[in-house]
Write a protein that holds these residues in place. Structure first.
Motif, PDB file in Angstrom:
ATOM      1  N   ASP A 141     -29.667-104.073  -4.758  1.00 61.41           N
ATOM      2  CA  ASP A 141     -30.694-103.199  -5.315  1.00 61.41           C
ATOM      3  C   ASP A 141     -32.106-103.706  -5.029  1.00 61.41           C
ATOM      4  O   ASP A 141     -33.077-103.237  -5.631  1.00 61.41           O
ATOM      5  CB  ASP A 141     -30.490-103.051  -6.825  1.00 61.41           C
ATOM      6  CG  ASP A 141     -30.542-104.386  -7.566  1.00 61.41           C
ATOM      7  OD1 ASP A 141     -30.641-105.451  -6.891  1.00 61.41           O
ATOM      8  OD2 ASP A 141     -30.466-104.374  -8.806  1.00 61.41           O
ATOM      9  N   ARG A 182     -27.882 -98.097   0.119  1.00 61.63           N
ATOM     10  CA  ARG A 182     -27.396 -98.741  -1.102  1.00 61.63           C
ATOM     11  C   ARG A 182     -25.870 -98.753  -1.144  1.00 61.63           C
ATOM     12  O   ARG A 182     -25.247 -99.747  -1.541  1.00 61.63           O
ATOM     13  CB  ARG A 182     -27.960 -98.027  -2.323  1.00 61.63           C
ATOM     14  CG  ARG A 182     -29.472 -98.018  -2.400  1.00 61.63           C
ATOM     15  CD  ARG A 182     -30.043 -99.433  -2.410  1.00 61.63           C
ATOM     16  NE  ARG A 182     -31.513 -99.423  -2.239  1.00 61.63           N
ATOM     17  CZ  ARG A 182     -32.241-100.522  -2.152  1.00 61.63           C
ATOM     18  NH1 ARG A 182     -31.668-101.709  -2.220  1.00 61.63           N
ATOM     19  NH2 ARG A 182     -33.549-100.438  -1.982  1.00 61.63           N
ATOM     20  N   GLU A 238     -23.822-102.319  -1.007  1.00 59.83           N
ATOM     21  CA  GLU A 238     -22.934-102.649  -2.119  1.00 59.83           C
ATOM     22  C   GLU A 238     -21.502-102.879  -1.621  1.00 59.83           C
ATOM     23  O   GLU A 238     -20.811-103.792  -2.089  1.00 59.83           O
ATOM     24  CB  GLU A 238     -22.961-101.502  -3.131  1.00 59.83           C
ATOM     25  CG  GLU A 238     -22.218-101.794  -4.426  1.00 59.83           C
ATOM     26  CD  GLU A 238     -20.709-101.545  -4.348  1.00 59.83           C
ATOM     27  OE1 GLU A 238     -20.290-100.697  -3.512  1.00 59.83           O
ATOM     28  OE2 GLU A 238     -19.946-102.204  -5.078  1.00 59.83           O
TER      29      GLU A 238
END
Length: 419
Positions: free
Chosen positions: A159, A196, A200
């Protein structure tokens, strides 16, 4: 190697052999981590886990090349039993291609153990093998030495705010893996949401940071480097090397436009047999202008030296949107499967046999540990001649325009290669 001898009919004027030889045949242990064909993976590991390990057939090829030179070879699995096996085999030297068993510097595990046990081995040493697997750290070192790399950022949590110099599309991959692991069509991300999601996924699946870098849309190449400054004193083929002691192998272009992952040279593309449907097109020597060939080979040489690599490496390079080369990563344990691995394809393209490639790596490694006497350079004279096995490089010029000439009983001193 072509040897021209004058007055061959006079036995007493034949020069001594120029080939450096050990005092006795070596006991050579080939150290590697092995994968099995079509063996299912456990459910809790990445889908490409162990992809950088070697099949036993590769070990057999390496051992055959070593034994063809009169040495005794052994295969030792580089697992937790390695220290015990080394004490049993008592090798004079280890031919190391072990990838390690996990962790952020796993390719340094075997070299570190060998250093502790004071056992000679081939290839780069502990620190270089530890750094080269860490793509982010490698790029930082190259960048600090003014070598060209694409803008990049490491994501530890997923993040982190994206740095302003990074513009979509971006490329996301594990920061500490090799062999294209974690690289597929989804590695290219075109917006914040995809970034993102992919970051992840990499962090969660591979248990390591994700490396995010500007996507390079241009052609992709890889360049092998052999040797070091004193190569001519120990090499079985000193005629291969430039006067700085290094040999730049022909540039190999990896055209993945027709591969199973178009535009991405990842694990799925690398797994295909050369020439098969879905495999990249391997072009060696690469069809590029002489100026670009020289630039790519020089960048691979600089990348090798800056990281302290020893004797052998292979560096991947890709062109950016302006056609300028950018360093991607370096492999200090390049694959050695004949007819398949990039380094072997490059060597074969200029007439270097697989046996000679393996023995060159072995002899260069042995020379660093005092297992090989230095050549008497006063016996040799270097002269321009044709290419290795008559093949040419990408410039239409000899791939290596050198040979050693032995003139009568004595030869002239080697010239500019040692200046």
């Amino acid at each position: 190697m072509t040897i021209l001898v004058q007055d061959q009919d006079k036995e007493n004027e034949k020069p001594p052999s120029c080939l450096p030889r050990p005092a006795h045949p070596w006991r050579v242990a080939v150290l590697a981590n092995i994968k099995e064909h079509d063996k299912p993976l456990p459910p809790d590991v990445p889908p490409d886990a162990g992809a950088d390990y070697d099949y036993i057939e590769t070990i057999d090829y390496i051992r055959a090349a070593i034994e063809a030179d009169g040495h005794k070879s052994y295969f030792i699995q580089a697992d937790s039993n390695l220290p015990i096996a080394l004490k049993e085999v008592k090798p004079d030297i280890c031919f190391n291609i072990a990838e390690g068993l996990g962790g952020d510097a796993r390719e340094a595990q075997t070299p570190a153990l060998l250093e502790m046990l004071k056992i000679p081995y081939t290839g780069s040493r502990v620190l270089t093998n530890a750094i080269s697997l860490d793509k982010t750290l490698t790029k930082r070192l190259w960048r600090d030495r003014n070598l060209p790399v694409a803008p990049f950022q490491e994501f530890t949590f997923g993040d982190e705010p994206l740095r302003p110099e990074l513009r979509f599309p971006l490329f996301v991959k594990p920061s500490r893996e090799g062999t294209g692991m974690g690289v597929d069509a989804k590695a290219i991300v075109n917006n914040e949401s995809e970034l993102r999601e992919r970051a992840e996924y990499v962090i969660r699946m591979y248990h390591q940071p994700a490396l995010v870098e500007a996507f390079l849309p241009g052609r992709e190449f890889t360049v092998g480097i052999m040797g070091r400054h004193d190569t001519v004193l120990y090499s079985r083929h000193p005629e291969w090397y430039d006067k700085d002691g290094f040999h730049r192998l022909p540039v190999l272009e990896l055209d993945s436009s027709r591969s199973v992952t178009p535009g991405v040279y990842g694990i799925a593309a690398k797994a295909q047999s050369v020439g098969s449907e879905g495999a990249p097109n391997y072009l060696c020597p690469a069809p590029v202008e002489p100026e670009l060939t020289k630039k790519l080979q020089h960048l691979a040489y600089r990348a090798h030296v800056v990281l302290g690599a020893l004797d052998i490496s292979r560096t991947d390079i890709r062109l950016d949107a302006e056609g300028q080369p950018r360093l991607i990563e370096i492999n200090t344990l390049p694959g050695l499967t004949p007819g398949y691995s990039d380094l072997c394809i490059q060597a074969d393209s200029e007439g270097i046999t697989y046996k000679d490639l393996i023995l060159e790596i072995l002899y260069l490694g042995a020379s660093r540990w005092g297992l090989l006497p230095a050549r008497d350079i006063s016996l040799f004279h270097k002269k321009k001649t044709g290419p290795l096995n008559g093949k040419t490089n990408g410039n239409g010029k000899p791939a290596n325009g050198k040979q050693f000439v032995l003139d009568g009983r004595f030869a002239k001193r080697i010239e500019d290669s040692l200046v």
